[in-house]
Design an enzyme around this catalytic site. Structure first.
Site, PDB file in Angstrom:
ATOM      1  N   CYS A  20      73.124 100.603   3.815  1.00  0.00           N
ATOM      2  CA  CYS A  20      73.227 101.227   5.132  1.00  0.00           C
ATOM      3  C   CYS A  20      72.199 100.622   6.082  1.00  0.00           C
ATOM      4  CB  CYS A  20      72.964 102.713   5.014  1.00  0.00           C
ATOM      5  SG  CYS A  20      73.962 103.522   3.775  1.00  0.00           S
TER       6      CYS A  20
ATOM      7  N   ARG B  17      74.885  93.540   6.296  1.00  0.00           N
ATOM      8  CA  ARG B  17      74.445  94.316   5.126  1.00  0.00           C
ATOM      9  C   ARG B  17      75.630  94.966   4.415  1.00  0.00           C
ATOM     10  NH1 ARG B  17      68.776  96.416   5.572  1.00  0.00           N
ATOM     11  NH2 ARG B  17      69.516  98.213   4.434  1.00  0.00           N
TER      12      ARG B  17
ATOM     13  N   TRP C 269      77.355 102.918   4.125  1.00  0.00           N
ATOM     14  CA  TRP C 269      78.042 102.394   2.929  1.00  0.00           C
ATOM     15  C   TRP C 269      78.149 103.591   1.999  1.00  0.00           C
ATOM     16  CZ3 TRP C 269      76.924 101.336  -2.300  1.00  0.00           C
ATOM     17  CH2 TRP C 269      77.674 100.322  -2.893  1.00  0.00           C
TER      18      TRP C 269
ATOM     19  N   ASN D  77      69.133 106.242   5.177  1.00  0.00           N
ATOM     20  CA  ASN D  77      69.395 105.250   4.129  1.00  0.00           C
ATOM     21  C   ASN D  77      68.794 105.812   2.848  1.00  0.00           C
ATOM     22  OD1 ASN D  77      70.444 103.570   6.018  1.00  0.00           O
ATOM     23  ND2 ASN D  77      68.843 102.023   5.899  1.00  0.00           N
ATOM     24  N   GLY D  78      69.533 105.754   1.767  1.00  0.00           N
ATOM     25  CA  GLY D  78      69.010 106.281   0.507  1.00  0.00           C
ATOM     26  C   GLY D  78      69.890 107.406   0.012  1.00  0.00           C
TER      27      GLY D  78
ATOM     28  N   GLU E 250      76.415  82.607 -12.734  1.00  0.00           N
ATOM     29  CA  GLU E 250      76.281  82.685 -11.278  1.00  0.00           C
ATOM     30  C   GLU E 250      77.576  82.215 -10.593  1.00  0.00           C
ATOM     31  OE1 GLU E 250      74.495  84.098  -9.257  1.00  0.00           O
ATOM     32  OE2 GLU E 250      74.673  83.031  -7.360  1.00  0.00           O
TER      33      GLU E 250
ATOM     34  N   LYS F   2      79.837  84.502  -8.102  1.00  0.00           N
ATOM     35  CA  LYS F   2      80.202  84.082  -6.743  1.00  0.00           C
ATOM     36  C   LYS F   2      81.726  84.161  -6.571  1.00  0.00           C
ATOM     37  CE  LYS F   2      76.389  83.347  -4.656  1.00  0.00           C
ATOM     38  NZ  LYS F   2      75.904  84.577  -5.286  1.00  0.00           N
TER      39      LYS F   2
ATOM     40  N   GLU G 258      82.637  87.960  -6.279  1.00  0.00           N
ATOM     41  CA  GLU G 258      82.247  88.688  -5.079  1.00  0.00           C
ATOM     42  C   GLU G 258      82.911  88.157  -3.816  1.00  0.00           C
ATOM     43  OE1 GLU G 258      78.008  88.716  -4.457  1.00  0.00           O
ATOM     44  OE2 GLU G 258      77.802  86.616  -4.993  1.00  0.00           O
TER      45      GLU G 258
ATOM     46  N   HIS H 224      84.635  82.343 -29.910  1.00  0.00           N
ATOM     47  CA  HIS H 224      84.472  83.640 -30.578  1.00  0.00           C
ATOM     48  C   HIS H 224      85.218  84.748 -29.840  1.00  0.00           C
ATOM     49  CE1 HIS H 224      81.549  81.949 -33.344  1.00  0.00           C
ATOM     50  NE2 HIS H 224      81.086  81.276 -32.302  1.00  0.00           N
TER      51      HIS H 224
ATOM     52  N   LYS I 114      74.068  93.832   1.157  1.00  0.00           N
ATOM     53  CA  LYS I 114      73.054  92.782   1.030  1.00  0.00           C
ATOM     54  C   LYS I 114      71.843  93.286   0.253  1.00  0.00           C
ATOM     55  CE  LYS I 114      71.315  88.768   1.856  1.00  0.00           C
ATOM     56  NZ  LYS I 114      71.921  87.712   1.055  1.00  0.00           N
TER      57      LYS I 114
HETATM   58  C1  F6R Z   1      74.995  88.142  -5.212  1.00  0.00           C
HETATM   59  C2  F6R Z   1      73.951  88.975  -4.662  1.00  0.00           C
HETATM   60  C3  F6R Z   1      73.467  90.118  -5.468  1.00  0.00           C
HETATM   61  C4  F6R Z   1      71.936  90.165  -5.424  1.00  0.00           C
HETATM   62  C5  F6R Z   1      71.412  91.417  -6.138  1.00  0.00           C
HETATM   63  C6  F6R Z   1      69.887  91.462  -6.173  1.00  0.00           C
HETATM   64  O1  F6R Z   1      75.328  87.077  -4.365  1.00  0.00           O
HETATM   65  O2  F6R Z   1      73.497  88.747  -3.574  1.00  0.00           O
HETATM   66  O3  F6R Z   1      73.913  90.047  -6.780  1.00  0.00           O
HETATM   67  O4  F6R Z   1      71.432  89.009  -6.030  1.00  0.00           O
HETATM   68  O5  F6R Z   1      71.886  92.551  -5.470  1.00  0.00           O
HETATM   69  O6  F6R Z   1      69.342  91.444  -4.891  1.00  0.00           O
HETATM   70  P1  F6R Z   1      67.826  91.073  -4.630  1.00  0.00           P
HETATM   71  O7  F6R Z   1      67.647  89.635  -4.939  1.00  0.00           O
HETATM   72  O8  F6R Z   1      67.611  91.389  -3.184  1.00  0.00           O
HETATM   73  O9  F6R Z   1      66.992  91.935  -5.534  1.00  0.00           O
END
Ligand code: F6R
Length: 618
Positions: A2, A27, A74, A100-101, A491, A495, A498, A514, A613
């Protein structure tokens, strides 16, 4: 997650709030709203499910008034809807709040407040946890408390981490902001005869670079002339603001179609900036002036635990590899959300390294406080945000100097975190004497090539686009890697998930036979990360096994590797790199593949659905 904005001053608050919310769109959110009060205390609350453009379209006449707060939500409690969007008002309409929270004990508080509401012939207006906050504040005001005391008292009743902004019809010339725990920050921006607040710096930068960050427990009263802060255990004071040097242009998209693409291209610079002044070859030194941990402390380290979430966890996995290989220290990685609820065996000689680009991820902060409370082990935070909660909790921080990352998917902060982990491994190895001076210099010299490895990887953008286009209707991908490329396979799969909403799994290639091999057929593409390195032959056998099931293979290998190129359906060549440096060469390619699959599917790349984000809720 949020976002919060607020304004008090001579201008009309509404358009400023909307513009601030636009800057927080990255965000991720599912609804938004603003509340504006004019100098007579007349209040307008406008909120809508959907994008900000839906909110703007619903506004027939912009409310007048120079004071207001705004929010992008959110959903956590209650579905995304107009009624659940923030701001929320107390049932008598006196106090309006955005949060937020999470209010973890909101059910108890709703039950407690229920009778009073019923007696007054009122009812809850939403399904959210947030609505209890204005109700608690207004109950305190009703018994004659000042609004600051009402805020302190209301916040003390909340369980969980909360950042809030509020306005009151009884005090129309002010906004209030408060922070409790790690639900993200609140930044106060100073203008000339006007003041701003926001949950994130980028929302303020168009107006001011003079700011103050609220600390945990602070309650701020803000009018057009400044701010007074009161903490639960502190006298009221007027803070001295900081000058930040973030360039507003750096958060604009420039010529790129998406922030994500821009940020992928910014990686060589982000890496150079992160390494600059920290890796010296002659005489060799790493993080000499940057790490507030002395060599004596590092010498006593017998084990390293690297933690993080999502992309940062994948960086942590690669960091573990470097700490073992370069520093010669036993190392593990862990998912912060799991670690914090276990009772692992750490001790004062374990170094805990938390990787978090935002510095505000709730599970990572939870893990850090678990370490502090239980073992008091030394902690290092690797983060992109100076002054973030992680930097305050750690004994030392390594800032990754990547500049603001706007795309929800982490890209350049992944590369920056890798550089910081590599530097840390070098410093640790040298401090402990496990790395000879010559090997230390050699390891640092290799790191200095990382920006150009990434740059050359980015040079494969057109090839990635072409291959992504060809496979854009696949509903599954398996990504295989071994050794240091295994975390990269994970990773790459993250990607793809997401950004493209396509099911993808990252696997250690040795594990494929396996179980996952049962899935493979002609419609199931496999991405194989196979640069020439110690485990190349084993990757080749895995690729053979995939081909025998007729699954199409996209291989990423060393430029000019014709043996590999002729064996697979699609080949992307990256610059050959020393075995420990392959993550830098491969990173842009896995990011670009996912980007182009999403692009060819017409998806919202910078704001993928359901994602945020900064993840400040559990
Ligand atoms: C993926 C992504 C998330 C963050 C995760 C941790 O592209 O951005 O998986 O890596 O939410 O976020 P941070 O690094 O801010 O702790």
């Amino acid at each position: 997650m949020c976002g919060i904005v607020g304004y008090v001053g001579r201008q009309s608050a509404g358009p400023i709030l909307l513009e601030g919310l636009q800057r927080l769109e990255y965000r991720g959110y599912d609804s938004s709203g603003i509340a504006v009060i004019d100098h007579d205390g007349a209040l307008a609350v406008l909120k809508r499910q959907g994008k900000l453009r839906d909110l703007e379209a619903s506004i027939e006449r912009m409310p007048s008034g120079g004071v207001g707060i705004g929010h992008t939500r959110w959903a956590t409690h209650g579905e995304p809807s107009d009624r659940n969007a923030h701001p929320h008002a107390s049932s008598n309409g006196d106090v309006i709040v955005v949060q937020n929270g999470i209010v973890e004990n909101y059910r108890e508080l709703k039950a407690e407040l229920h009778d009073e509401l019923e007696l007054a012939g009122r009812d809850w207006q939403s399904d959210t946890d947030t609505e209890v906050i204005p109700e608690l504040i207004s109950r305190e005001l009703a018994v004659g408390r000042s609004i600051e005391d009402a805020l302190i008292s209301a916040l003390s009743r909340l369980r969980g981490a909360n950042a809030i902004a509020a306005v009151s019809r009884r005090h129309p010339g002010r906004i209030y902001a408060a922070r409790k725990g790690s639900a993200g920050g609140i930044v106060i921006g100073y203008g000339e005869g006007e003041m701003f607040i926001a949950s994130d710096l980028p929302a303020l930068l168009a107006h001011t670079t003079t700011v103050h960050h609220l600390e945990d427990g602070d309650i701020a009263t803000i009018d057009a002339d400044g701010v007074t802060i009161q903490g639960a255990e502190r006298e009221a004071f007027r803070p001295t603001p900081l000058q930040v040097d973030l360039d507003p242009v750096a958060i604009a998209r420039g010529p790129y179609r998406h922030f994500m693409l821009k940020e992928i291209h910014e990686q060589p610079r982000a890496l150079s900036d992160t390494i600059r002044g920290r890796a010296r070859v002659d005489p060799p030194s790493a993080l000499a002036d940057d790490l507030a941990l002395r060599d004596e402390t590092l010498r006593g380290i017998e084990r390293v635990l690297v933690i993080g979430m999502g992309t940062s966890l994948h960086a942590a996995m690669i960091g573990r590899w470097w700490i073992e290989q370069i520093a010669g220290v036993p190392a593990d990685f862990d998912n912060a959300s799991e670690f914090r609820f276990r009772a692992p065996l750490l001790g004062p000689s374990t170094l805990v390294v938390s990787v978090t680009q935002s510095g505000e991820t709730i599970d990572t902060l939870g893990a850090m406080s678990h370490v502090r409370a239980r073992w008091g082990a030394p902690q290092i935070a690797i983060t992109n945000v100076d002054g973030s909660e992680a930097t305050r909790m750690a004994d030392a921080s390594i800032l990754i100097r990547c500049g603001p990352e706007v795309g929800v998917a982490s890209t350049k902060t992944f590369a920056g975190s890798l550089a910081a982990l590599y530097l840390l491994a070098c410093r640790l190895g040298r401090a402990r004497g496990s790395l000879s001076e010559a090997d230390f210099a050699d390891a640092l010299e290799q790191l200095l090539t990382a920006p150009s490895l990434v740059d050359r990887g980015i040079g494969q953008a057109a090839r990635c686009a072409e291959i992504a286009q060809r496979h854009n209707s696949a509903t599954n991908f398996l990504v295989l890697g071994r050794g240091i490329e295994y975390p990269l396979a994970m990773e790459a799969a993250l990607k793809c998930k997401e950004l493209s909403y396509v099911h993808a799994e990252g696997y250690a290639a040795g594990e494929m036979k396996h179980g996952p091999i049962a899935l493979l057929d002609g419609s199931f593409p496999v991405i194989a990360l196979a640069p020439r390195g110690p485990l190349f032959d084993k990757m080749m056998s895995a690729i053979q096994q995939v081909r025998a099931r007729r699954a199409p293979v996209i291989a990423v290998g060393d430029e000019g590797d014709d043996e590999l190129a002729t064996m697979v359906d699609d080949f992307i060549g990256v610059p050959p790199a020393p075995p420990l440096l392959t993550p830098f060469a491969l990173t842009p390619v896995i990011q670009l593949l996912a980007y182009h699959i999403a692009l060819s599917r017409g998806l919202d790349i910078d704001q993928p659905r359901n994602l945020a984000k900064t993840v400040t809720v559990e």
